[in-house]
Write a protein that holds these residues in place. Structure first.
Motif, PDB file in Angstrom:
ATOM      1  N   ARG A  32       0.843  -1.192   0.000  1.00 48.05           N
ATOM      2  CA  ARG A  32       0.000   0.000   0.000  1.00 48.05           C
ATOM      3  C   ARG A  32       0.882   1.248   0.000  1.00 48.05           C
ATOM      4  O   ARG A  32       0.622   2.225  -0.718  1.00 48.05           O
ATOM      5  N   GLY A  49       1.317   3.902  -3.141  1.00 45.73           N
ATOM      6  CA  GLY A  49       1.028   5.305  -2.872  1.00 45.73           C
ATOM      7  C   GLY A  49       2.204   6.205  -3.204  1.00 45.73           C
ATOM      8  O   GLY A  49       2.032   7.295  -3.775  1.00 45.73           O
ATOM      9  N   GLN A  92      -3.021   0.371   8.442  1.00 43.81           N
ATOM     10  CA  GLN A  92      -3.201   1.091   7.184  1.00 43.81           C
ATOM     11  C   GLN A  92      -3.268   2.595   7.421  1.00 43.81           C
ATOM     12  O   GLN A  92      -2.810   3.384   6.589  1.00 43.81           O
ATOM     13  N   ASP A  93      -3.826   3.001   8.562  1.00 42.96           N
ATOM     14  CA  ASP A  93      -3.851   4.431   8.883  1.00 42.96           C
ATOM     15  C   ASP A  93      -2.444   4.994   9.016  1.00 42.96           C
ATOM     16  O   ASP A  93      -2.187   6.150   8.655  1.00 42.96           O
ATOM     17  N   ASP A 141      -1.201   5.604   5.560  1.00 42.71           N
ATOM     18  CA  ASP A 141      -1.850   6.772   4.955  1.00 42.71           C
ATOM     19  C   ASP A 141      -1.286   8.078   5.510  1.00 42.71           C
ATOM     20  O   ASP A 141      -1.134   9.062   4.766  1.00 42.71           O
ATOM     21  N   GLN A 142      -0.941   8.110   6.795  1.00 40.71           N
ATOM     22  CA  GLN A 142      -0.332   9.307   7.358  1.00 40.71           C
ATOM     23  C   GLN A 142       1.036   9.570   6.738  1.00 40.71           C
ATOM     24  O   GLN A 142       1.395  10.722   6.452  1.00 40.71           O
ATOM     25  N   LEU A 183       1.937   8.644   3.753  1.00 41.17           N
ATOM     26  CA  LEU A 183       1.698   9.084   2.375  1.00 41.17           C
ATOM     27  C   LEU A 183       1.258  10.553   2.335  1.00 41.17           C
ATOM     28  O   LEU A 183       1.631  11.293   1.408  1.00 41.17           O
ATOM     29  N   GLU A 184       0.503  10.973   3.329  1.00 39.29           N
ATOM     30  CA  GLU A 184       0.119  12.390   3.395  1.00 39.29           C
ATOM     31  C   GLU A 184       1.349  13.267   3.585  1.00 39.29           C
ATOM     32  O   GLU A 184       1.467  14.336   2.974  1.00 39.29           O
TER      33      GLU A 184
END
Length: 352
Positions: free
Chosen positions: A274, A278, A336-337, A340-341, A343-344
């Motif tokens: 993931r 990303g 996964q969170d 995502d952080q 990737l942000e």
């Protein structure tokens, strides 16, 4: 943000920790000896997993210990081990093999995979002067590789065939074996490795255990010496049951029939993929292909410093262009969170 520095910063996975707590007051023979029911059962579970009941299973404290015991156990003083130039035993183990009087013979392979052609070149060079140079007697490979690569069955068989043709033993560093074998790109099975390798180990430290690796010795000529080597090299734990309890928990199938050892690694891989997808979507580029829990990216020195401060990423290479190769690692505890952080944050670097 959560750190992506390595896959052993956290403690134990819940199944392993619960097993340790549950058995905390039990008393068993020390040093993983026969009669410790947890070690005995863990060995049986591992034999079932590798598909052989004729292998020995010895428990080691960590990866360096396992590599030191495994490699030196295959060699005499005048013999050496062929490996890639980036191999862990050649770079990240403080000369542990050399300190025991054994010689490392690196190839020029640059992608983490030991090739038969390069192995042949090193072998021929060292055999060309007879007794005046170190004699190659083993090959060392890592699955997954130092850069997250996954050995395919074709590549694995090729180096095993080459080694067999030269009467060399095969040792497989399995610190991240679970990640490699649960990778979507892997067509290599644990049972096939057990049929071809002289010895290998199943890493626990980097896959949900507090510590510990399980060494599987398939070559009959090595079985007598390995238990003594574990003791001699300082790798034998008095509280050996702690190793047995952990591996027993890791290899006991759950309600779905899958052992936590494989489920935990698959989860880490999924998080890493993931992250990879990303990052690629944001315009970052990978260094070498990886479908395991380690992902490597080429970034600028400024991004290198920013990612290191934000998530603890480590630098693995400086390219001639001045760009850096940095590593992100996911573990059984990565969410996964968390990805995502990261990737942000990576996106904000692109926008800035």
């Amino acid at each position: 943000m959560r750190m992506f520095r390595n896959d052993y910063s956290e403690g134990a996975a819940p199944e392993v920790l619960q097993a340790l707590v549950k058995t905390n007051d039990e008393q068993w023979p020390g040093y993983t000896e026969e009669g410790d029911e947890h070690c005995d059962h863990a060995r049986e579970l591992i034999r079932q997993a590798v598909g052989r009941d004729d292998v020995d299973v010895e428990f080691c404290i960590g990866g360096t210990s396992a590599n030191l015991i495994g490699v030196t156990g295959m060699l005499r003083d005048w013999e050496g081990v062929i490996c890639t130039q980036d191999a862990h035993i050649n770079v990240h183990e403080t000369g542990a093999i050399a300190a025991c009087g054994r010689t490392i013979l690196p190839t020029r392979d640059a992608d983490g995979f030991l090739s038969p052609d390069e192995a042949e070149r090193v072998y021929a060079e060292h055999m060309s002067t007879g007794r005046h140079m170190t004699r190659p007697k083993a090959v060392y490979i890592t699955n997954a590789t130092e850069f997250g690569g996954v050995w395919t069955r074709t590549k694995f068989d090729a180096i095993c065939d080459w080694a067999k043709g030269h009467d060399l033993r095969v040792f497989v560093d399995g610190a991240r074996m679970a990640s490699a074998l649960t990778s979507p790109q892997s067509d290599l099975s644990l049972k096939h490795i057990a049929r071809r390798a002289s010895a290998f180990y199943l890493g626990g430290t980097k896959n949900g255990l507090l510590f510990g690796e399980a060494m599987v010795i398939a070559d009959p000529e090595l079985r007598d010496s390995f238990p003594y080597l574990v003791k001699e090299r300082g790798g034998l734990m008095a509280k050996g049951r702690l190793l047995g309890v952990q591996f027993e928990a890791a290899f006991t199938p759950g309600p779905d029939g899958e052992a936590p050892y494989w489920r935990l690694a698959r989860h880490a891989n999924e998080c890493a993929l993931r992250l990879r997808d990303g990052m690629l979507g944001l315009g970052y580029r990978t260094y070498l292909p990886s479908s395991t829990n380690q992902q490597f990216f080429v970034v600028s020195p400024k991004d290198e410093a920013a990612f290191a401060q934000a998530v603890g990423s480590e630098t693995f290479a400086v390219l001639p262009s001045g760009e850096r190769v940095i590593r992100f690692v996911c573990s059984w505890a990565t969410r996964q969170d968390d990805v995502d952080q990261l990737l942000e944050f990576a996106a904000s670097r692109r926008q800035g």
